[in-house]
Each structure stands twice: as structure tokens, then as C-alpha cells.
Motif scaffolding. Structure first.
Motif, mmCIF file in Angstrom:
data_model
loop_
_atom_site.group_PDB
_atom_site.id
_atom_site.type_symbol
_atom_site.label_atom_id
_atom_site.label_comp_id
_atom_site.label_asym_id
_atom_site.label_seq_id
_atom_site.Cartn_x
_atom_site.Cartn_y
_atom_site.Cartn_z
ATOM 1 N N LEU A 122 36.190 37.476 43.186
ATOM 2 C CA LEU A 122 35.721 36.170 42.683
ATOM 3 C C LEU A 122 36.526 35.380 41.720
ATOM 4 O O LEU A 122 36.718 34.088 41.767
ATOM 5 N N ASP A 123 37.288 36.208 40.935
ATOM 6 C CA ASP A 123 38.184 35.679 39.843
ATOM 7 C C ASP A 123 39.265 34.947 40.532
ATOM 8 O O ASP A 123 39.520 33.632 40.229
ATOM 9 N N VAL A 124 39.732 35.481 41.675
ATOM 10 C CA VAL A 124 40.800 34.806 42.335
ATOM 11 C C VAL A 124 40.235 33.497 43.080
ATOM 12 O O VAL A 124 41.018 32.339 43.085
ATOM 13 N N SER A 125 39.172 33.690 43.666
ATOM 14 C CA SER A 125 38.426 32.380 44.132
ATOM 15 C C SER A 125 38.246 31.223 43.109
ATOM 16 O O SER A 125 38.279 30.139 43.533
ATOM 17 N N HIS A 141 45.990 30.501 37.421
ATOM 18 C CA HIS A 141 45.265 30.918 36.003
ATOM 19 C C HIS A 141 44.237 31.963 36.660
ATOM 20 O O HIS A 141 43.550 32.957 36.043
ATOM 21 N N GLN A 142 43.638 31.637 37.942
ATOM 22 C CA GLN A 142 42.629 32.579 38.523
ATOM 23 C C GLN A 142 43.179 34.007 38.734
ATOM 24 O O GLN A 142 42.438 34.897 38.514
ATOM 25 N N VAL A 143 44.290 34.075 39.216
ATOM 26 C CA VAL A 143 45.023 35.585 39.261
ATOM 27 C C VAL A 143 45.143 36.144 38.022
ATOM 28 O O VAL A 143 44.548 37.296 37.668
ATOM 29 N N ARG A 144 45.351 35.521 36.793
ATOM 30 C CA ARG A 144 45.220 35.949 35.504
ATOM 31 C C ARG A 144 43.868 36.545 35.143
ATOM 32 O O ARG A 144 43.858 37.626 34.471
ATOM 33 N N ARG A 145 43.060 35.787 35.554
ATOM 34 C CA ARG A 145 41.496 36.338 35.169
ATOM 35 C C ARG A 145 41.128 37.389 35.921
ATOM 36 O O ARG A 145 40.620 38.304 35.215
ATOM 37 N N ALA A 146 41.784 37.479 37.349
ATOM 38 C CA ALA A 146 41.502 39.017 37.856
ATOM 39 C C ALA A 146 42.123 40.055 37.372
ATOM 40 O O ALA A 146 41.789 41.176 37.332
#
Ligand code: GRG
Length: 289
Positions: free
Chosen positions: A187-190, A130-135
Motif C-alpha cells: 500500500l505504501d509503495v502504491s 518517497h513511497q518506497v521510503r514510507r514502506a
């Protein structure tokens, strides 16, 4: 843990070799010529520094940094083409189209975009989906027709009557979008939210504005030097009023103070922010401000 940035060039070179396997020789050489040329690597440095701050693995910072460097490099190749800025030199070497011809240079730029995507896909093996998708959503925005390409297109329609706000918005996309992506994809990935995330967002915004203010001042200094040397030769041609200097310098000083204010805030929240501060200093270093 602090990443050893000196390993970035080897990462970029090996990634480039892997992604260019089986690619026609002329295209492969043209891509390597520009991507591996000695750039300052400001965007990868920002990505790695932000990743370190957020406690991400070095591999994540390198992956994001290399992908953004690929996009940055494509914009430089295309921007140098005769149909755009028509430049002969870049990074101290003849521009890509001067060496490989316009058609291959165009294809080299085209190739760097999907190469960046292919590389970023590896983030799914390293972090939360989910976080990678945001990035990746942020990346698409930054590199596409609402980000850096929008900035370039807007520049064609601006003229001397355009407002300061319009010009700033154009630079915010043309230059700022890739800086933002470099700092905020980690930041997105974190997945971090709250005051620390807000402080990094503020730093990112401030870094783009500061870079632009420093760049404007440097352009003005160069134009003024040219103006003065032409005046010395009794030429009629004038580029800038030397009086324009004061406001540009005042803006740059203001942006510098803002940027270091955001560094202080980051330091109070994260502790050590040496690398981001160092990169901020470099923005103004060459101007002696
Ligand atoms: C979409 C074709 C297209 C272009 C986008 C980025 C861009 C617009 C054009 C490149 C020309 C330019 C001068 C842009 C302003 C941003 C900038 C100062 C780029 C140079 O970045 P550095 O100083 O360069 O980080 P190195 O070579 O060190 O990486």
C-alpha cells in the motif's frame, strides 16, 4: 494482473544464492536450511495478493514478500534457541541450532535481517522514492524493538495476572506486526490513499486478530486433547478447563465474521479479491469453523 505465486520459491532461492555469495559455507548452509524449508509462506502470499490488488508489478510483491519471509525466518530461528523457547523441530525438520549449533544458528538469524534490507533496497529501482521510503519506515517499525521484538520481550513480562488487553497487545506485535507489514508495505509503495487504503488497513488489522484467535483456539483444542488423554490415564495434571472452549470459539467466530466483512468491503471497492479471501479462509480452515 494476477501474479503466479508458484514462481515465488524460485525467486527466494535465487535471491538467497545471490545474497549469500562469498559467505562462509557453514553460515550459508544454515541460512538456506531454514529460509528454504517448507513454510506456508503466508506473509509472502499476503504481500503478493495485496500488490496484485493495488496493480503493482509482480517483482514488487515478491521483493516485499521475500524480505518479510527472511525476517519471519530469523524470528523462528532465534525463538527456537535454548535461551528462548528451546524447540527441537520446526517446519517438520530439526531446528537450525540442532543441526548447525547455537552459535551458527544465532549468526544465521543475525544475517537474515540485513539480507532483507539489502533486498528491499531494490524497490528504489522499481517505484517512487518517497513511497518506497514510507514502506521501508513501516518495515523498520514492524521488525524492530517497537514491533515483533517488542512482542517477544513483552511476553517475558506477562503472567497469569496480565489483562486480556495486555496479552492481545503482545500478540498484535509478535504476530500482527509482520502481517501488517506484508499487506501495508505494498500500500505504501502504491501511494494509494482514501477509502480503498482504509479498507486495506481494516483488512490487515482484522487478519492479525483473526489469525491470533484461530491460533488460540487451536492451542486450546490441543491442550484439551492432551488433558483428556491424561485424564484417561488417571493423571493429576490438568492444562485447561474444557469450559474455556466456548468463549474462545465465540471469539474466533466473531473475528472470522469481522475478517470476511473486511473482505466484502475490499471486494466492493476493488472488484476481485479472491486471493485475500482465500488466505482468510485458510486461517480458519484447519479448525473447521
Ligand atoms: C524477535 C526472536 C524474536 C521472536 C519474535 C515471531 C516470534 C516472536 C516468535 C516465533 C514463535 C511463534 C510461534 C510466533 C507466533 C507467530 C506464529 C504463529 C508463527 C508461525 O507462523 P506460520 O504458521 O509458520 O506462518 P510457517 O513455518 O508456516 O512460516
Amino acid at each position: 494482473m494476477k501474479t503466479d505465486f508458484s514462481k515465488f520459491e524460485a525467486f527466494l532461492e535465487s535471491t538467497c544464492t545471490r545474497l549469500l555469495e562469498g559467505v562462509p559455507q557453514n553460515l550459508r548452509e544454515s541460512i538456506r536450511y531454514s529460509l528454504l524449508a517448507p513454510g506456508k509462506r503466508v506473509r509472502p502470499r499476503l504481500a503478493v495478493a495485496a500488490s496484485d490488488l493495488l496493480g503493482l508489478k509482480s517483482q514488487i510483491g515478491f521483493t516485499i514478500g521475500a524480505a518479510i519471509e527472511m525476517i519471519h525466518c530469523y524470528t523462528l530461528i532465534h525463538d527456537d534457541l535454548p535461551c528462548m523457547d528451546n524447540d527441537d523441530f520446526r517446519r517438520g525438520k530439526p531446528t537450525n541450532h540442532k543441526v548447525y549449533g547455537e552459535a551458527v544458528a544465532l549468526l544465521a538469524g543475525d544475517s537474515l535481517m540485513p539480507m532483507a534490507w539489502e533486498l528491499l533496497d531494490s524497490l528504489f529501482d522499481q517505484a517512487d522514492t518517497h513511497q518506497v521510503r514510507r514502506a521501508l519506515a513501516r518495515f523498520s517499525w514492524a521488525v524492530g524493538p517497537r514491533g515483533v521484538v517488542a512482542g517477544q520481550a513483552q511476553e517475558f513480562i506477562l503472567d497469569s495476572k496480565s489483562s486480556k488487553t495486555e496479552v492481545e497487545a503482545m500478540h498484535g506485535l509478535k504476530t500482527g506486526a509482520l502481517f501488517d507489514a506484508s499487506i501495508l508495505m505494498p500500500l505504501d509503495v502504491s501511494g494509494l490513499e482514501g477509502p480503498k487504503a482504509d479498507a486495506l488497513l481494516a483488512f490487515s488489522k482484522s487478519f492479525g486478530l483473526a489469525f491470533q484467535a484461530a491460533d488460540d483456539l487451536e492451542d486450546l483444542k490441543q491442550d484439551t486433547a492432551l488433558n483428556q488423554s491424561l485424564e484417561a490415564k488417571s493423571s493429576e495434571r490438568k492444562f485447561v478447563n474444557i469450559g474455556d472452549f466456548a468463549p474462545a470459539e465465540a471469539i474466533a467466530r466473531e473475528r472470522k465474521a469481522e475478517l470476511f466483512g473486511t473482505c466484502d468491503r475490499l471486494e466492493s471497492l476493488f472488484g476481485n479479491t479472491t486471493e485475500l479471501r482465500h488466505l482468510s479462509e485458510q486461517v480458519f480452515g484447519r479448525l473447521g469453523l
